[in-house]
Design an enzyme around this catalytic site. Structure first.
Site, PDB file in Angstrom:
ATOM      1  CG  ASP A 243      29.927  24.206  25.887  1.00 22.64           C
ATOM      2  OD1 ASP A 243      31.210  24.756  25.564  1.00 22.64           O
ATOM      3  OD2 ASP A 243      28.997  24.827  26.232  1.00 22.64           O
TER       4      ASP A 243
ATOM      5  CB  CYS B 298      -0.945   0.086   1.088  1.00 21.90           C
ATOM      6  SG  CYS B 298      -1.949  -1.485   1.343  1.00 21.90           S
TER       7      CYS B 298
END
Length: 737
Positions: A436, A18
């Site tokens: 960081d 489908c």
């Protein structure tokens, strides 16, 4: 060109074919740039030029592909869910009556089996006087089941053929129709196939098992998308606003920016905003995954969908409708679940030609049987039908998206927002993570970790009270840290400040009672601290009276998480613009071995790029705040932005960690690796099932053991193959709540 990207639910999908049919049909519409259907979520994502085509044209292409309907953008999630439930209930009723119709055939099959082992008499001998009536009854029941119970299958198959394509329904329709036609001929014109036997039961059981499989699969798939539904369920329906001086209850969708919204104890917050009156504690766990309530006061932000615990407050609406944090999160999760992973492309290619290949194999099987056993039409059609029915592209189509939908939903419930499927794929291969420092490894704000009292003339309690009076006038982060420290120690200010003055780059000064006080940076070298902290001096009447030592402390459990990452074979790095001393101190406390200090914000992306060049075969991730670290996040293979839960729209990473909890970085990698493991298991099963199942159905075991696979059993196996893939993917949802 005005390209638009939209996502629409599709009603009526039930197999991977489908998906292929709809994609091909929509892609052929002029102005459509790209179309992708996610079979697991049953949604179409389409990029199109709205000057060349319209939503109506796209919806028409969806309907032309088969028995499908596209839910328009004007219909709500509720109406879509209602329509899906209606379809599911209709399917349930069909399964029940087809199953009850199949009962006589099942009884007859059991009787035949028991007679072969000597437990019951031969049914053919016992029922001989009624054989013709039984055959006619079987014909009537089979005709009802095949053409009424299976009408959706046949309608879809006919539409597919009209579109010059073929799907899973084509195989089922071809197989059951062949079984029905052959059995009908044997029933009403037995002379055409003297040795033939009818097998209406095969056609009936095929329809029954296919419909039952679709019903079970549909219910299983509901669980894969439960995360989005739970997020949608968090959206508030009603809101109390103050208009014309009175409280008024309205629909939450009608709240406007700058409206004053009233929130009472135990109720949900309707939209985002800022508190202007009152205070409370708010449960934000549904957004951030953090279990502890967050204290809220005047000036603090609140998020729509979160729960007010015990206070009463009024807030000004800032983000409403689709601009709320919750709406953004829902949109991000839906986009992630509707995206396509690279590992899925092979399965999509195979599924695209699967049906045509199976039809060819079935025809070859029919020819081979008739060649080696001339006249044995029963066995030939038996094998032909079994090949058509056992083949299952659905398992291939479900293998990747069900896992992606489940894992991204589970991650979202934990406060981890993944922007697309490829990110999950890449996150599973991360070998290097660059962190960081400020706001990622550390808390992002200074805290007083010690105080040294120097003055012999002024008692410590008195001096701290003077400092509190002065620092309360400043908004500087260092001043706020000192005020918090003094508040915890129970210090209260007893006098007001006069002659207050801010000295940029140095500190603040003022007069409190008889004392002239300066609080700020000290020039004397002996008060410079250890190099890993920031000293803030208190000077009274030109003499140093005390020193506060502040430090941006690392977050809780950071060392434990870094250790876990290292055990997973991941190298960790600390990247910061801070001094080498500070960076080394934080790295040692966190357990990070690689340190890159004194790096300017503009150079962070270069550091990440150099790392990628050094390890070209490895995935490199960057973890930062999502704003200052944007270039580095974009340069990395996987950018992980640490968010607060109130700044989702500002984040630029591939992944957003709500709440800023570093443990979620480890959880992301764990989820990603497990997801890829499940996907590979699903694909191995899907390919393996079809590779083994089709030859067995064709009769490869017959020359050796005289065994043939019943088309009914083939239908059951086909249904179970899809369900097994969905259930395997659901394991991801149970692990990470």
């Amino acid at each position: 060109m005005a390209l638009k990207k939209e996502t629409y639910p599709i009603i009526g999908m039930h197999c991977a074919s489908c998906k292929t049919l709809i994609e091909r049909s929509v892609s052929s519409v002029p102005g459509v740039n790209d179309a992708f259907v996610n079979f697991a979520t049953e949604k179409l994502t389409v990029n199109y030029d709205d000057l060349k085509t319209s939503v109506k044209d796209i919806a028409g292409a969806v309907s032309a592909a088969g028995d499908y309907r596209m839910v328009s953008e004007h219909e709500s999630h509720d109406s879509h869910d209602h329509e899906q439930n209606t379809e599911n209930n209709k399917l349930k009723r069909t399964v029940l009556w087809v199953g009850s119709t199949s009962a006589p055939f099942l009884i007859l099959m059991i009787w035949m089996y028991l007679s072969k082992v000597g437990l019951l008499p031969d049914p053919e001998m016992t029922l001989r006087p009624y054989l013709r009536a039984i055959n006619y009854t079987q014909f009537v029941l089979a005709t009802l089941v095949v053409f009424i119970g299976g009408q959706s299958i046949y309608r879809s198959a006919i539409k597919s053929l009209a579109a010059k394509s073929a799907g899973m329904d084509t195989l089922i329709a071809l197989g059951t129709f062949t079984a029905w036609v052959y059995s009908t001929i044997v029933t009403f014109a037995p002379d055409l196939f003297p040795e033939g036997g009818q097998y209406f039961e095969a056609a009936i059981f095929i329809i029954f098992f296919v419909l039952l499989g679709r019903f079970l699969e549909s219910n299983a798939k509901k669980s894969t998308g439960s995360a989005v539904k739970s997020l949608i369920g968090m959206q508030v329906k009603k809101a109390v606003v103050i208009r014309r001086g009175k409280e008024e209850e309205i629909n939450a969708e009608n709240v406007e920016r700058n409206d004053l919204v009233v929130v009472k104890p135990g109720t949900k917050i309707p939209v985002d905003g800022i508190i202007v009156e009152g205070n409370s504690s708010v449960d934000e766990s549904m957004i951030s995954g953090e279990p502890m309530p967050v204290e809220k006061k005047i000036g603090d932000k609140v998020i729509g969908g979160t729960i007010n615990n015990d206070g009463y407050f009024i807030y000004k609406a800032t983000n409403v409708g689709s601009d709320t944090i919750l709406s953004q999160i829902i949109r991000m999760v839906e986009e992630a679940q509707g995206s396509r992973a690279d590992i899925q492309r092979l399965a999509d290619k195979v599924a695209g030609v699967f049906v045509q290949a199976v039809i060819v194999i079935a025809i070859i099987t029919l020819g081979v049987w008739l060649f080696f056993k001339p006249g044995d039409f029963t066995s030939a059609f038996y094998a032909f039908t079994s090949v058509l029915i056992i083949a299952c592209p659905c398992a291939l189509g479900l293998a990747t998206p069900t896992a992606i939908v489940t894992s991204s939903g589970s991650a979202a419930r934990s406060g981890i927002l993944v922007k697309d499927a490829r990110t999950i794929e890449k996150a599973a291969k991360i070998k290097h993570i660059v962190f960081d420092k400020t706001g990622t490894i550390t808390k992002g704000y200074p805290q007083v970790h010690s105080y040294e009292h120097i003055s012999a003339q002024i008692p410590q309690e008195k001096l701290l009270s003077l400092v509190l009076a002065l620092e309360s006038r400043s908004e500087h982060p260092l001043a706020s840290a000192i005020v918090d420290y003094l508040a915890i120690r129970g210090i209260v200010k007893t006098e007001d400040v006069n002659e207050f003055k801010n000295i940029p780059g140095r500190g603040i000064e003022g007069r409190v009672g008889e004392f002239k006080i300066f609080v700020g940076r000290l020039e004397d070298e002996k008060f410079k601290g250890t190099g890993t902290d920031t000293p803030v001096g208190v000077i009274i009447n030109n003499d140093v009276a005390g020193v506060f030592f502040l430090r941006d402390e690392i977050k809780d459990n950071v060392h434990e998480i870094i250790e876990k990452l290292e055990k997973q074979g991941i190298n960790t790095y600390l990247l910061t613009g801070d001094t080498k001393n500070n960076a080394q101190f934080v790295a040692e406390a966190a357990g990070i071995k690689n340190v890159m200090a004194e790096v300017l914000p503009s150079q962070k992306a270069e550091v990440v790029s150099d790392l990628k060049k050094r390890y070209p075969k490895d995935m490199v991730a960057m973890v930062g705040d999502g704003i200052n670290d944007s270039p580095a996040l974009a340069t990395s293979d996987v950018g992980i932005a640490m968010g607060t839960g109130t700044d989702v729209a500002m984040q630029t990473g591939d992944v957003i960690i709500l709440g800023g909890d570093i443990s979620k970085v480890y959880k992301l990698i764990k989820i990603s690796r497990r997801t890829m493991k499940i996907i590979k298991e699903n694909l191995w099963w899907a390919f393996g099932y079809n590779t083994i199942g089709i030859p067995v159905a064709a009769g490869v075991m017959y020359p050796f053991w005289g065994l043939m696979l019943s088309p009914a059993i083939a239908a059951a196996a086909m249904a179970l193959s899809s369900i097994s893939v969905v259930l395997n993917s659901l394991r991801l949802g149970r692990v990470y709540h």
